[in-house]
Design a protein around this motif. Structure first.
Motif, PDB file in Angstrom:
ATOM      1  N   ILE A   1     -26.179  -8.375 -22.149  1.00 49.82           N
ATOM      2  CA  ILE A   1     -27.297  -7.671 -23.018  1.00 49.82           C
ATOM      3  C   ILE A   1     -27.505  -6.263 -22.431  1.00 49.82           C
ATOM      4  O   ILE A   1     -27.841  -6.079 -21.236  1.00 49.82           O
ATOM      5  CB  ILE A   1     -28.618  -8.482 -23.025  1.00 49.82           C
ATOM      6  CG1 ILE A   1     -28.245  -9.857 -23.531  1.00 49.82           C
ATOM      7  CG2 ILE A   1     -29.740  -7.794 -23.728  1.00 49.82           C
ATOM      8  CD1 ILE A   1     -27.663  -9.848 -24.912  1.00 49.82           C
ATOM      9  N   SER A   2     -27.583  -5.330 -23.179  1.00 47.57           N
ATOM     10  CA  SER A   2     -28.149  -3.750 -23.023  1.00 47.57           C
ATOM     11  C   SER A   2     -29.317  -3.242 -23.977  1.00 47.57           C
ATOM     12  O   SER A   2     -29.565  -2.042 -23.849  1.00 47.57           O
ATOM     13  CB  SER A   2     -26.949  -3.116 -22.956  1.00 47.57           C
ATOM     14  OG  SER A   2     -26.446  -2.934 -24.361  1.00 47.57           O
ATOM     15  N   ALA A   3     -29.590  -3.969 -24.950  1.00 48.18           N
ATOM     16  CA  ALA A   3     -30.724  -3.480 -25.942  1.00 48.18           C
ATOM     17  C   ALA A   3     -31.673  -4.517 -26.105  1.00 48.18           C
ATOM     18  O   ALA A   3     -31.357  -5.857 -26.383  1.00 48.18           O
ATOM     19  CB  ALA A   3     -29.895  -3.308 -27.319  1.00 48.18           C
ATOM     20  N   MET A   4     -32.771  -4.182 -26.269  1.00 47.10           N
ATOM     21  CA  MET A   4     -33.981  -5.158 -26.632  1.00 47.10           C
ATOM     22  C   MET A   4     -35.069  -4.334 -27.281  1.00 47.10           C
ATOM     23  O   MET A   4     -35.293  -3.291 -27.013  1.00 47.10           O
ATOM     24  CB  MET A   4     -34.635  -5.436 -25.225  1.00 47.10           C
ATOM     25  CG  MET A   4     -35.975  -6.688 -25.453  1.00 47.10           C
ATOM     26  SD  MET A   4     -36.524  -7.052 -23.812  1.00 47.10           S
ATOM     27  CE  MET A   4     -37.741  -5.652 -23.448  1.00 47.10           C
ATOM     28  N   THR A   5     -35.729  -5.240 -28.481  1.00 44.03           N
ATOM     29  CA  THR A   5     -36.871  -4.675 -29.263  1.00 44.03           C
ATOM     30  C   THR A   5     -37.442  -5.837 -29.858  1.00 44.03           C
ATOM     31  O   THR A   5     -37.207  -6.832 -29.709  1.00 44.03           O
ATOM     32  CB  THR A   5     -36.218  -3.895 -30.482  1.00 44.03           C
ATOM     33  OG1 THR A   5     -37.253  -3.114 -30.925  1.00 44.03           O
ATOM     34  CG2 THR A   5     -35.529  -4.783 -31.316  1.00 44.03           C
ATOM     35  N   ARG A   6     -38.726  -5.487 -29.679  1.00 48.81           N
ATOM     36  CA  ARG A   6     -39.744  -6.365 -30.215  1.00 48.81           C
ATOM     37  C   ARG A   6     -40.709  -6.373 -31.248  1.00 48.81           C
ATOM     38  O   ARG A   6     -40.982  -5.040 -31.674  1.00 48.81           O
ATOM     39  CB  ARG A   6     -40.767  -7.001 -29.018  1.00 48.81           C
ATOM     40  CG  ARG A   6     -41.812  -8.119 -29.104  1.00 48.81           C
ATOM     41  CD  ARG A   6     -42.704  -7.906 -28.201  1.00 48.81           C
ATOM     42  NE  ARG A   6     -43.480  -9.139 -28.315  1.00 48.81           N
ATOM     43  CZ  ARG A   6     -44.841  -9.262 -29.044  1.00 48.81           C
ATOM     44  NH1 ARG A   6     -45.019  -8.168 -29.690  1.00 48.81           N
ATOM     45  NH2 ARG A   6     -45.306 -10.501 -28.751  1.00 48.81           N
TER      46      ARG A   6
END
Length: 607
Positions: free
Chosen positions: A517-522
């Motif tokens: 995993i290298s991207a996260m958004t909420r």
């Protein structure tokens, strides 16, 4: 992006949502699942190939099928069914495979396949009968056939080189199950680390490509293991009848030849220059090199990045036999006419315009897909995010910069081409690797300084370190209204919360996603989305849940199909951004920007 106050909350009911994936801007070509001729054919993460008689057979890993390619480039599905994962023997059209990876043919055109997802070795006879000849393996990746009928294979899951005798006896040829390393020695004394490609020469010597160990290892008939050479990330190796070894070098994007003094000489490819160009020698371009095989005097090269089968003469002349990759460049226009080079990050403003980092430029995309390139030019655009003022905050190499709506650019902190780790004011501060940014409601900038294992914050132009964890590799970052920062730790597969006082707390973990995993958004409702450059899917954490679940795409099936979220296919969705209206924007490794839109909802209950 800014997080709401609570990351998770209890829920007794929720809404089950149906999402659809659409292209916003960029080419529509690339990987997928389709038979056809030349560029009309589509592969999904092809892994290796074998030539026999009048055709080349390809282990099309992401499509769970064996494809047949004629010398004219006509592609048909030879065994299995496109995208139909399973484990069935029988007639080749009714048989099912699960992530077929390695493939080799004997003189009679019997095909032998490492069926990685089923931990088995399968055989397809010339009349199309599919049988299993070995099971209970541990993620077998590649295989080779010795003159006496013994099959040798790389057992990547337990770091060994295995074998299967003609009567079906499975044995360990070199290494010790479950013990990894980079140690030469005889038989069980040797240590490997996730071995990939394997080949055999006329004298019975085996050669093994180890991407992680960055080595080519030699195993003599008496099982003596020695390191032949070290260089790059070799993923496959093949021996020509005259003993010449050819190597597929994934990290440097090169096809190489092993010289008499065990060094590597260029056959084709530009060192670390990705692309999709048929040319000779250093002018050729590849992406995602994988398997390498021989077809007479020519090399067959399989690319899971370009989803193509290429032919390389030993003089270095490259031409594409089948498949195609999305074109690259910086071309403005509308929708499918737009060209990107590498999309590094995405940010969405209050008016719904999408801003994309594209190497040294920032591109802006309207709702209808109209794309324009904004000035000025940056040294290397990384992460993007919007401040409450409407200014765009940009990670530009080792600096953090601000661009106003009028296009005026100033440097907030850091210095060009000056990596390091130092708090301070403005240009006195140093960053090592700024991969992601977030901005709080008060304008405070939060920085995921990955190589330094740190979460940093910038108030005005003053940089301080909130938390530094030496073993951490923060990827993706968001912040809530109370100044709590949240990030995914690639080295420790979990989401962590960093409080304003620097306290780090684990929120949710999934060991399956280690290094992926290298991207996260909420989203505003608490839904968290995860993506990465080493996977081809998007994961989700629903509000009230502590489970990470598949949301869109297929884990190991790259492609470019639109449609229902789980039916859609992506390639390396390593940038994600959720807009205020709930649209999820995806920077796709197919060199385009995708958008997922909620179509309709239906009531659902949660315990």
């Amino acid at each position: 992006m800014r997080l709401a106050l609570c990351l998770f909350f209890a829920a007794t009911s929720a809404v089950a949502q149906v999402w659809e994936t659409r292209w916003l801007a960029g080419p529509r070509t690339g990987g997928g699942y389709a038979d056809g001729t030349g560029a009309a054919a589509k592969f999904s993460g092809p892994w290796n190939a074998a030539a026999c008689a009048d055709a080349i057979y390809v282990a099309d890993r992401g499509n769970h099928a064996i494809r047949r390619v004629t010398r004219e480039g006509v592609v048909t599905t030879y065994a299995g069914a496109l995208t139909a994962r399973g484990y069935e023997n029988g007639d080749r059209t009714s048989a099912r495979f699960n992530l077929p990876s390695g493939i080799v043919a004997d003189a009679q055109c019997n095909l032998f396949i490492t069926d990685s997802g089923n931990n088995a070795i399968r055989k397809i006879s010339p009349d199309g009968d599919v049988t299993t000849i070995a099971t209970g393996l541990s993620n077998p990746i590649d295989l080779v056939l010795a003159g006496n009928g013994t099959i040798y294979f790389t057992n990547a899951g337990n770091h060994t080189i295995g074998g299967v005798t003609p009567d079906g006896n499975v044995f360990v040829h070199a290494g010790t199950a479950g013990q990894f390393g980079r140690t030469d020695g005889n038989g069980a004394a040797a240590r490997f680390n996730t071995p990939q490609g394997i080949t055999i020469d006329a004298s019975g010597n085996l050669y093994v490509a180890e991407q992680i160990n960055q080595t080519i290892r030699k195993i003599s008939p008496s099982r003596d293991v020695t390191t032949l050479l070290r260089s790059g990330y070799p993923v496959d190796v093949v021996a020509a009848p005259d003993g010449t070894l050819f190597v597929s070098n994934r990290s440097e994007l090169l096809v190489q030849r092993v010289t008499s003094n065990n060094t590597l000489a260029l056959v084709a490819g530009g060192s670390s220059k990705f692309g999709f160009v048929d040319a000779t020698g250093a002018d050729a371009r590849f992406d995602g090199l994988r398997g390498i095989a021989l077809d007479g005097e020519n090399l067959v090269l399989v690319e899971d990045g370009n989803n193509a089968i290429r032919i390389v003469s030993q003089a270095g002349e490259v031409h594409t036999l089948a498949g195609t990759a999305p074109p690259t460049g910086k071309v403005d226009g509308i929708g499918a006419d737009v060209r990107f080079t590498v999309t590094s990050d995405i940010a969405v403003d209050a008016d719904g315009f999408v801003y994309v980092g594209d190497t040294t430029a920032i591109r802006r995309i309207a709702r209808d897909g109209t794309t324009t390139t904004l000035a000025p030019t940056f040294s290397g655009v990384g992460s993007l995010t919007f401040a409450p003022s409407g200014d765009l905050i940009i990670a530009d190499g080792t600096t953090i910069r601000r661009m106003t709506r009028d296009g005026v650019v100033t440097t907030i902190a850091g210095a060009p081409n000056s990596p390091g780790s130092a708090d301070g004011i403005g240009s006195a501060a140093r960053f090592q690797s700024v991969l992601n940014l977030a901005v709080g409601h008060d304008g405070t900038i939060y920085v995921a300084d990955a190589i330094n294992g740190a979460v940093r914050k910038i108030v005005g132009d003053v940089v301080t370190t909130v938390n530094k964890t030496p073993s951490a590799l923060p990827m993706g970052i968001d912040v809530d209204d109370e100044g709590n920062a949240y990030y995914w730790d690639e080295n420790n597969p979990a989401i962590f919360r960093v409080a304003p006082d620097g306290t780090r707390t684990e929120i949710v973990r999934d060991d399956r996603l280690y290094t992926l995993i290298s991207a996260m958004t909420r989203a505003a409702d608490g839904t968290i989305y995860l993506g990465g450059g080493r996977i081809h899917s998007i994961y989700v954490i629903q509000p009230g849940s502590n489970k990470i679940e598949l949301f869109a795409g297929g884990d190991e099936s790259p492609g470019n199909q639109n449609g229902n979220a789980l039916a859609a296919r992506f390639r390396s969705p390593s940038t994600l951004e959720i807009a205020a209206d709930g649209r999820l924007y995806v920077g796709d490794g197919n060199r385009g920007v995708r958008v997922l839109v909620r179509l309709r909802t239906r009531a659902a209950r949660h315990p």
